[in-house]
Design a protein around this motif. Structure first.
Motif, mmCIF file in Angstrom:
data_model
loop_
_atom_site.group_PDB
_atom_site.id
_atom_site.type_symbol
_atom_site.label_atom_id
_atom_site.label_comp_id
_atom_site.label_asym_id
_atom_site.label_seq_id
_atom_site.Cartn_x
_atom_site.Cartn_y
_atom_site.Cartn_z
ATOM 1 N N TYR A 369 0.837 -1.193 0.000
ATOM 2 C CA TYR A 369 0.000 0.000 0.000
ATOM 3 C C TYR A 369 0.876 1.248 0.000
ATOM 4 N N GLU A 370 0.501 2.193 -0.842
ATOM 5 C CA GLU A 370 1.092 3.530 -0.831
ATOM 6 C C GLU A 370 -0.076 4.469 -0.586
ATOM 7 N N GLY A 371 -0.296 4.813 0.672
ATOM 8 C CA GLY A 371 -1.543 5.478 1.037
ATOM 9 C C GLY A 371 -2.675 4.479 0.905
ATOM 10 N N ASP A 372 -3.694 4.838 0.127
ATOM 11 C CA ASP A 372 -4.806 3.919 -0.111
ATOM 12 C C ASP A 372 -4.659 3.164 -1.421
ATOM 13 N N THR A 373 -3.542 3.345 -2.086
ATOM 14 C CA THR A 373 -3.327 2.753 -3.401
ATOM 15 C C THR A 373 -2.395 1.551 -3.310
ATOM 16 N N ILE A 374 -2.730 0.474 -4.029
ATOM 17 C CA ILE A 374 -1.859 -0.702 -4.084
ATOM 18 C C ILE A 374 -0.917 -0.535 -5.270
ATOM 19 N N VAL A 375 0.396 -0.689 -4.995
ATOM 20 C CA VAL A 375 1.404 -0.498 -6.045
ATOM 21 C C VAL A 375 2.302 -1.729 -6.127
ATOM 22 N N THR A 376 3.021 -1.836 -7.236
ATOM 23 C CA THR A 376 3.955 -2.962 -7.426
ATOM 24 C C THR A 376 5.148 -2.796 -6.493
ATOM 25 N N ASN A 377 5.621 -3.931 -5.949
ATOM 26 C CA ASN A 377 6.705 -3.872 -4.980
ATOM 27 C C ASN A 377 7.617 -5.099 -5.074
ATOM 28 N N GLY A 378 7.737 -5.630 -6.296
ATOM 29 C CA GLY A 378 8.580 -6.809 -6.460
ATOM 30 C C GLY A 378 8.629 -7.263 -7.897
ATOM 31 N N GLY A 379 9.384 -8.343 -8.143
ATOM 32 C CA GLY A 379 9.493 -8.894 -9.488
ATOM 33 C C GLY A 379 8.241 -9.640 -9.890
ATOM 34 N N ARG A 380 7.835 -10.586 -9.050
ATOM 35 C CA ARG A 380 6.547 -11.244 -9.264
ATOM 36 C C ARG A 380 5.515 -10.449 -8.480
ATOM 37 N N VAL A 381 4.549 -9.889 -9.172
ATOM 38 C CA VAL A 381 3.611 -8.957 -8.554
ATOM 39 C C VAL A 381 2.345 -9.669 -8.099
ATOM 40 N N LEU A 382 1.704 -10.417 -8.991
ATOM 41 C CA LEU A 382 0.435 -11.091 -8.704
ATOM 42 C C LEU A 382 0.426 -12.477 -9.322
ATOM 43 N N GLY A 383 -0.295 -13.379 -8.689
ATOM 44 C CA GLY A 383 -0.577 -14.680 -9.278
ATOM 45 C C GLY A 383 -2.060 -14.731 -9.596
ATOM 46 N N ILE A 384 -2.397 -14.583 -10.868
ATOM 47 C CA ILE A 384 -3.808 -14.579 -11.275
ATOM 48 C C ILE A 384 -4.249 -16.030 -11.464
ATOM 49 N N THR A 385 -5.132 -16.487 -10.600
ATOM 50 C CA THR A 385 -5.556 -17.882 -10.568
ATOM 51 C C THR A 385 -7.034 -17.991 -10.901
ATOM 52 N N ALA A 386 -7.366 -18.977 -11.721
ATOM 53 C CA ALA A 386 -8.770 -19.216 -12.081
ATOM 54 C C ALA A 386 -9.046 -20.711 -12.091
ATOM 55 N N LYS A 387 -10.257 -21.038 -11.716
ATOM 56 C CA LYS A 387 -10.711 -22.422 -11.783
ATOM 57 C C LYS A 387 -11.491 -22.645 -13.074
ATOM 58 N N GLY A 388 -11.694 -23.903 -13.412
ATOM 59 C CA GLY A 388 -12.520 -24.285 -14.548
ATOM 60 C C GLY A 388 -12.892 -25.740 -14.395
ATOM 61 N N LYS A 389 -13.868 -26.180 -15.181
ATOM 62 C CA LYS A 389 -14.285 -27.582 -15.053
ATOM 63 C C LYS A 389 -13.189 -28.529 -15.541
ATOM 64 N N ASN A 390 -12.296 -28.021 -16.384
ATOM 65 C CA ASN A 390 -11.128 -28.788 -16.811
ATOM 66 C C ASN A 390 -9.967 -27.815 -17.007
ATOM 67 N N LEU A 391 -8.791 -28.356 -17.345
ATOM 68 C CA LEU A 391 -7.605 -27.512 -17.439
ATOM 69 C C LEU A 391 -7.696 -26.461 -18.544
ATOM 70 N N LYS A 392 -8.268 -26.828 -19.682
ATOM 71 C CA LYS A 392 -8.366 -25.872 -20.783
ATOM 72 C C LYS A 392 -9.264 -24.698 -20.407
ATOM 73 N N GLU A 393 -10.394 -24.994 -19.747
ATOM 74 C CA GLU A 393 -11.285 -23.912 -19.330
ATOM 75 C C GLU A 393 -10.605 -23.042 -18.274
ATOM 76 N N ALA A 394 -9.903 -23.678 -17.322
ATOM 77 C CA ALA A 394 -9.211 -22.916 -16.282
ATOM 78 C C ALA A 394 -8.139 -22.016 -16.892
ATOM 79 N N ARG A 395 -7.438 -22.523 -17.900
ATOM 80 C CA ARG A 395 -6.392 -21.730 -18.566
ATOM 81 C C ARG A 395 -7.010 -20.524 -19.271
#
Length: 423
Positions: A369-395
């Motif tokens: 947090y920088e005040g009320d704002t979320i900012v980048t603070n590293g090399g890997r910033v986020l892990g965007i994860t999603a589910k699906g009924k199978n691997l292709k849908e999840a991808r």
């Protein structure tokens, strides 16, 4: 109960998310945490390597259970310190965490107990290492013995590359003291699979499988990283492979550690290579993998706190793990230039899209947090994860969700889970 999580990455965010689901937990602390973890936990400004400070905090706050995400504090002996203070903590003691802290130790353990792995030799002298390389087949793998943030492995295609690699690791200390010893290992080919397992010193309970993508660029090009994305389950980890690993790798590893007087309690991470000769161990880790945790825990049905406590109490044989009959894919959004030089401090937009979802997650790694704002603070910033009924849908869902998030210098691989198409 009160729980303290030690760490500050995407793995710890996934742990906080999962621990918060337990009906037994009233309060979560995380030291030092990050912007995303603060949604579930009170972040505490104590470094993960400040073992005495963490123990003092846990005692003062009457923390009922501490869960260690990172390798450094485990290898340094945080569990021993907490136990001496009468504090309940999940993870291996120092003498067991060496299975990750020293690649030379783990390779010698596998050789001694006939656990399948690549042929190797250990070296403490750079000249002897180079002389040995002159008789090797290429490509060859160089591994710094100690902890190196998941980056201490070099794959060398020629003798000249390997000589440069030895100099970089052992003489120039690219990975610091981790390079005081060197493991030179034959190069194995096949599918890589990661399996995390709960352990209580006697019983091993493997979780669902996953597959990481370590290289920075598409088609497994570029430098090694801490991980650029992962998927679960692996279609290559068949029932036959699973049975072989349980009989020839997981249980023998537990038994070997016990025989050495190093009872292993915590998470055993086994990196596997599915070779033509059968599964072999690439590496051991003594904690949850990152980013494997981000695809495994969202699929887990169990109350994870109950499993942690069963490990500590030696009653893991009474637990039956259950996972959702679906799939998950995680794509790491990184700062362009990672794992080398990159800029930080950029405003992250679009995170509100993930609020309250049980199918889409933005696990924070390098954020603040920088005040009320979320900012980048590293090399890997986020892990965007999603589910699906199978691997292709999840991808497809994961890459769709990556577009919801924007920040300057954003970078990701475009081929996470591409192996799914070949399964």
């Amino acid at each position: 109960m009160k729980v303290l999580i030690v760490g500050s990455g995407g793995r710890e965010h996934a742990l906080a998310y999962k621990i918060a689901q337990s009906s037994r937990v009233d309060k979560i602390y995380c030291a030092p945490g990050n912007a995303g973890i603060s949604e579930y936990a009170e972040c505490v400004d104590i470094k993960a390597t400040d073992l005495l400070g963490l123990a003092d905090f846990a005692a003062n706050k009457e923390v009922d259970l501490t869960v260690v995400g990172m390798d450094d504090p485990l290898v340094a002996g945080i569990v021993d310190i907490f136990e001496e203070r009468g504090l309940r903590i999940f993870g291996p003691r120092k003498n067991a965490a060496i299975i990750e802290g020293s690649k030379a130790f783990s390779k010698d353990l596998m050789r001694k107990y006939d656990i399948p792995t690549a042929f190797y030799e250990n070296f403490e002298d750079a000249d002897k290492a180079i002389k040995y390389l002159e008789q090797c087949k290429f490509p060859i793998v160089l591994k710094a013995d100690g902890l190196a943030l998941g980056k201490g492995v070099l794959i060398c295609n020629t003798l000249e590359e390997a000589k440069i690699g030895v100099k970089s690791i052992m003489l120039d200390k690219q990975f610091g003291s981790a390079g005081n010893r060197l493991v030179i290992e034959e190069f194995m080919t096949g599918r890589e699979v990661s399996v995390l397992a709960f352990c209580d010193g006697t019983t091993v309970l493997p979780m669902t499988s996953a597959q990481d993508h370590k290289r920075a660029k598409d088609n497994d090009q570029g430098l090694n990283t801490g991980g650029m994305g992962t998927f679960s389950p692996s279609p290559f980890y068949t029932e036959e492979v699973k049975s072989f690993c349980e009989e020839n790798i997981y249980k023998p590893t537990m038994d070997a550690m016990k025989s050495e007087g190093r009872d292993f309690v915590g998470i055993l991470f086994v990196g596997l290579m599915l070779t033509e000769e059968g599964p072999k161990v690439l590496e051991y880790n003594a904690r949850f993998g990152d980013p494997e945790t981000q695809v495994v825990l969202p699929r887990m049905k169990n109350d994870i706190v109950e499993v942690f406590e069963a490990c500590i109490d030696g009653t893991l044989d009474q637990i039956q793990l259950e996972f959702e009959d679906n799939a998950a894919v995680c794509v790491v959004l990184a700062s362009n230039g990672y794992p080398e030089h990159y800029d930080k401090g950029y405003h992250i937009h679009g995170l509100e899209r993930f609020k309250g979802s049980e199918d889409y997650f933005a696990f924070h790694a390098g954020t603040k947090y920088e005040g009320d704002t979320i900012v980048t603070n590293g090399g890997r910033v986020l892990g965007i994860t999603a589910k699906g009924k199978n691997l292709k849908e999840a991808r497809n869902n994961a890459y769709k969700a990556c577009e919801w998030v924007q920040f300057e210098n954003k970078y990701s691989r475009t081929d996470i889970g591409k192996a799914i198409d070949e399964a």
